[in-house]
Write an enzyme that holds these catalytic residues in place. Structure first.
Site, PDB file in Angstrom:
ATOM      1  N   GLU A  41      91.307 -20.284  76.936  1.00 49.05           N
ATOM      2  CA  GLU A  41      92.246 -21.015  77.796  1.00 49.05           C
ATOM      3  C   GLU A  41      93.039 -20.060  78.689  1.00 49.05           C
ATOM      4  O   GLU A  41      93.280 -20.340  79.862  1.00 49.05           O
ATOM      5  CB  GLU A  41      93.206 -21.860  76.954  1.00 49.05           C
ATOM      6  CG  GLU A  41      92.532 -22.956  76.133  1.00 49.05           C
ATOM      7  CD  GLU A  41      91.956 -24.087  76.978  1.00 49.05           C
ATOM      8  OE1 GLU A  41      92.121 -24.061  78.206  1.00 49.05           O
ATOM      9  OE2 GLU A  41      91.333 -24.999  76.383  1.00 49.05           O
ATOM     10  N   ARG A  55      92.528 -20.124  82.781  1.00 53.93           N
ATOM     11  CA  ARG A  55      93.679 -20.621  83.549  1.00 53.93           C
ATOM     12  C   ARG A  55      94.498 -19.474  84.138  1.00 53.93           C
ATOM     13  O   ARG A  55      94.859 -19.502  85.312  1.00 53.93           O
ATOM     14  CB  ARG A  55      94.580 -21.478  82.653  1.00 53.93           C
ATOM     15  CG  ARG A  55      93.847 -22.691  82.087  1.00 53.93           C
ATOM     16  CD  ARG A  55      94.772 -23.620  81.333  1.00 53.93           C
ATOM     17  NE  ARG A  55      93.999 -24.491  80.451  1.00 53.93           N
ATOM     18  CZ  ARG A  55      94.356 -25.707  80.103  1.00 53.93           C
ATOM     19  NH1 ARG A  55      95.477 -26.222  80.536  1.00 53.93           N
ATOM     20  NH2 ARG A  55      93.604 -26.430  79.295  1.00 53.93           N
ATOM     21  N   ASP A  77      80.183 -27.549  76.510  1.00 59.56           N
ATOM     22  CA  ASP A  77      80.051 -27.874  77.938  1.00 59.56           C
ATOM     23  C   ASP A  77      79.930 -26.674  78.886  1.00 59.56           C
ATOM     24  O   ASP A  77      78.914 -26.496  79.582  1.00 59.56           O
ATOM     25  CB  ASP A  77      81.215 -28.777  78.392  1.00 59.56           C
ATOM     26  CG  ASP A  77      82.614 -28.278  77.945  1.00 59.56           C
ATOM     27  OD1 ASP A  77      82.690 -27.236  77.280  1.00 59.56           O
ATOM     28  OD2 ASP A  77      83.606 -28.948  78.287  1.00 59.56           O
ATOM     29  N   GLU A  91      86.796 -33.597  85.732  1.00 60.89           N
ATOM     30  CA  GLU A  91      85.342 -33.385  85.848  1.00 60.89           C
ATOM     31  C   GLU A  91      84.622 -34.313  86.835  1.00 60.89           C
ATOM     32  O   GLU A  91      83.740 -33.869  87.587  1.00 60.89           O
ATOM     33  CB  GLU A  91      84.675 -33.474  84.467  1.00 60.89           C
ATOM     34  CG  GLU A  91      85.001 -32.310  83.529  1.00 60.89           C
ATOM     35  CD  GLU A  91      86.400 -32.375  82.918  1.00 60.89           C
ATOM     36  OE1 GLU A  91      87.019 -33.466  82.960  1.00 60.89           O
ATOM     37  OE2 GLU A  91      86.887 -31.343  82.417  1.00 60.89           O
TER      38      GLU A  91
END
Ligand code: DMJ
Length: 654
Positions: free
Chosen positions: A285, A289, A418, A554
């Site tokens: 993360e 980010r 994913d 998405e």
């Protein structure tokens, strides 16, 4: 000044004129012999020229014959009467003046063009968004150490791709890389880009700017410098304590042209962003980010502050890779320089350890320090060789001690797997399409998806991506999977199989239906598709525990890719519907947007009181880009987006 009768004054009219303001000009008299209309009848020749520019010029004065034929004859006669020397001098003068004229026309023209372009740009922007100046984000700065030592880390292999043991080249049936929107405007160089007419911001983009400002107002008023806004309680929540929303939103502000907001946020980064903190952060993360956000902002703004901060956080994340297998731990204490797995396991998530590569590789390229790239490349190489895959599909966990996959037999394109697939393709693109193993794994995986995970729903026969658990197919699809149409389209754009584009087209329709088939027009987190037609049932079923919406990006992300590559306006229209529904059901009047608990209840969607940082980092950014008709607003042949929508440069642009 204008001539009293309207004719322009100051022009050197005909060879002969009865009288005028420049009469008997000494300058001309030495070079030109004058002979009036009466000369033909034999009056004495006079060795000067008289040029008339005054009111007496009016046609017909004093029997003056102003017909074209007469003037031509008279001029020719006078020319013949000149000596050879005089004629040569005149011709030379004309030639000289002509050359000067051409030269000054070109340079003045250029200067004029650039002046008018600039002022036009300013005018337009000020008319459309008061106080705003458009950014020109598609211009790349030269990386500080672009060709420094990381070269050694890059894999250089021939461009022909080996796929399932066969040698393949980009699919011949696939159209060559193309971008359908405004192809003619595609610049051939950065210079051309600079000179390009700015594409004005349209109504829908303005609506995105308005939404961003509203969200930013909430963050600024109640959560400034903290991780996430809690818009209902007018407070904030902390995850890492690093101003997550602010950093995630930096490049969005740049792209939207929000200079004032950007400058204010920059000040916070300069004065208040401190990584020397005793705090545990999640490696994945914080990489996507924070590191990703700082790197892309550095590229767009060329402000070295962001690169310095990126280096700092990059170095502090490195202890995560000190594991027996070199598969990184999930958590790092960035102040102490220690790392560890979650308390209950020594496993890491596959998507997490394989979706930090774009950022660390770019950090190596910019700093010339190969350690970042080495660490993440090793993970990819290791995963490439692992057993436990199912036709290219990977399990969701990997052990940091043994380096082996764990919890075998479950395959999904959703949570925990994913972005593994996304980063296979994107690393291959980032590196200039040379790293064959990445492409091989990507192509294999898409074949795996087709073979094991695709099904069609009833009644609308929507193609969707389900999950496989120990041989059993489940018709469950996370909203997260909606990154896939965009990724498939990006692959096709880069020369991969044409049927990837076809699949992208059918899947994006499904993702859109995940919105359309709910009462609020917003997708839930997870849906289950109906495999059998049942009266009164839609394709999409939603379980009570899955009906929340976290403002995820998405579908909008994929709509953006689809529009860029097809130019089909329906994708913009779908995105517009989604934006309106976000405004209807998730907007908090006092500032900010909130995730909601129930997309099936338009009367009370049950606000959750949290605005995720990716709403500003991704969702609104992709919306703005989707509504743009400017392919150079983050040109997809020059940039590749990380999984948090932070654009990073492609090392060898197409
Ligand atoms: C983001 O942090 C990233 O897009 C990630 O890849 C998946 N989850 C969120 C958005 O949904």
């Amino acid at each position: 000044a204008a001539h009293p009768d309207g004719a322009p004054s100051g022009t050197l009219g005909h060879c002969q004129a009865p009288s005028g303001t420049l009469r008997h000009s000494p300058a001309l008299s030495s070079a030109v012999m004058y002979s009036g209309p009466a000369a033909a009848a034999g009056p004495p020749r006079r060795d000067f020229i008289s040029v008339a520019l005054g009111p007496e010029e009016a046609v017909g004065v004093g029997g003056y014959n102003n017909s074209k034929a007469w003037r031509r004859r008279s001029c020719w006669r006078k020319w013949k009467q000149l000596s050879r020397l005089q004629r040569s001098v005149i011709l030379f003068l004309f030639a000289f003046l002509a050359v000067c004229g051409v030269i000054s026309y070109t340079s003045v023209g250029e200067a004029w063009k650039s002046i008018t372009n600039k002022s036009l740009d300013n005018q337009r922007t000020q008319q459309e968004i008061p106080g705003l100046k458009l950014a020109n984000p598609a211009v790349l700065p030269a990386p500080q150490k672009a060709d420094a030592s990381p070269k050694q880390v890059l894999i250089t292999v021939p461009c022909i791709c080996s796929w399932r043991g066969a040698v393949i080249e980009p699919d011949q049936n696939t159209e060559p890389p193309s971008t359908k929107i405004k192809e003619s405007e595609k610049p051939s160089s950065v210079e051309a880009e600079d000179q390009k007419e700015p594409v004005p911001i349209n109504e829908r983009q303005l609506a995105v700017i308005e939404a961003f400002r509203h969200a930013w107002k909430g963050y600024k008023d109640f959560a400034w410098g903290h991780d996430e806004l809690k818009p209902l309680s007018k407070s904030y929540s902390e995850w890492f304590g690093l101003g997550l929303t602010l950093i995630d939103a930096l490049d969005t502000m740049w792209i939207l042209g929000l200079k004032e907001e950007f400058e204010e946020a920059r000040k916070w980064v300069a004065n208040d962003l401190v990584f020397d903190k005793n705090v545990d952060v999640n490696l994945f993360e914080s990489t996507i980010r924070i590191l990703g956000g700082l790197l892309s902002t550095y590229h767009l703004s060329r402000d070295s502050l962001f690169l310095e901060k990126a280096k700092d956080i990059g170095n502090r994340l490195m202890p995560a890779f000190k594991t027996p297998s070199k598969i990184p731990y999930s958590d790092v204490n960035i102040g102490r320089g220690t790392a560890h797995p979650p308390r209950w396991t020594s496993d890491s998530t596959v998507a997490e350890v394989t979706s930090i590569q774009l950022e660390f590789r770019e950090l190596s390229r910019l700093t010339g320090d190969e350690k970042f790239q080495k660490a993440v490349d090793e993970v990819m190489k290791h995963v490439h060789t692992l057993s436990g895959k199912n036709d290219g599909l990977v399990p969701m966990f990997i052990n940091t001690n043994s380096g082996q996959f764990t919890h075998l037999g479950v395959y999904t394109l959703g949570a925990r797997a994913d972005s593994y697939y996304e980063y296979l393709l994107k690393q291959w693109i980032q590196g200039g399409k040379k790293e064959n193993e990445l492409l091989e794994d990507y192509m294999k995986a898409i074949e795996g998806v087709k073979k094991h995970l695709l099904q069609r729903s009833e009644p609308k026969k929507l193609t969707f991506v389900g999950e496989l658990a120990h041989g059993h197919f489940s018709a469950k699809m996370d909203h997260l999977v909606c990154f896939l149409p965009g990724t498939l389209a990006l692959g096709a754009h880069n020369g991969l199989a044409a049927d990837h584009m076809k699949l992208a087209e059918t899947l994006i329709e499904t993702c859109y239906q995940m919105y359309v088939q709910t009462e609020t027009g917003l997708s839930p987190e997870i849906v289950h598709f109906n495999l059998r037609a049942q009266k009164g049932h839609k394709d999409v079923e939603i379980k009570p525990a899955d009906r929340h919406n976290l403002l995820r990006p998405e579908t909008v992300e994929s709509l953006f890719y689809m529009y860029r590559f097809t130019g089909d306006k329906k994708y913009q229209d779908w995105g517009w519907e989604i934006l309106q529904n976000f405004n209807r059901y998730t907007r908090v009047p006092t500032g900010g947007y909130t995730s909601i608990n129930n997309v099936q209840n338009p009367r009370n969607p049950e606000p959750r009181d949290k605005m995720e940082s990716f709403f500003l980092g991704e969702t609104l950014k992709y919306m703005f880009l989707l509504f743009s008709d400017d392919i150079d607003l983050i040109n997809l042949d020059k940039y590749v987006f990380n999984t948090e929508a932070h654009p990073l440069p492609i090392w060898v642009p197409a």
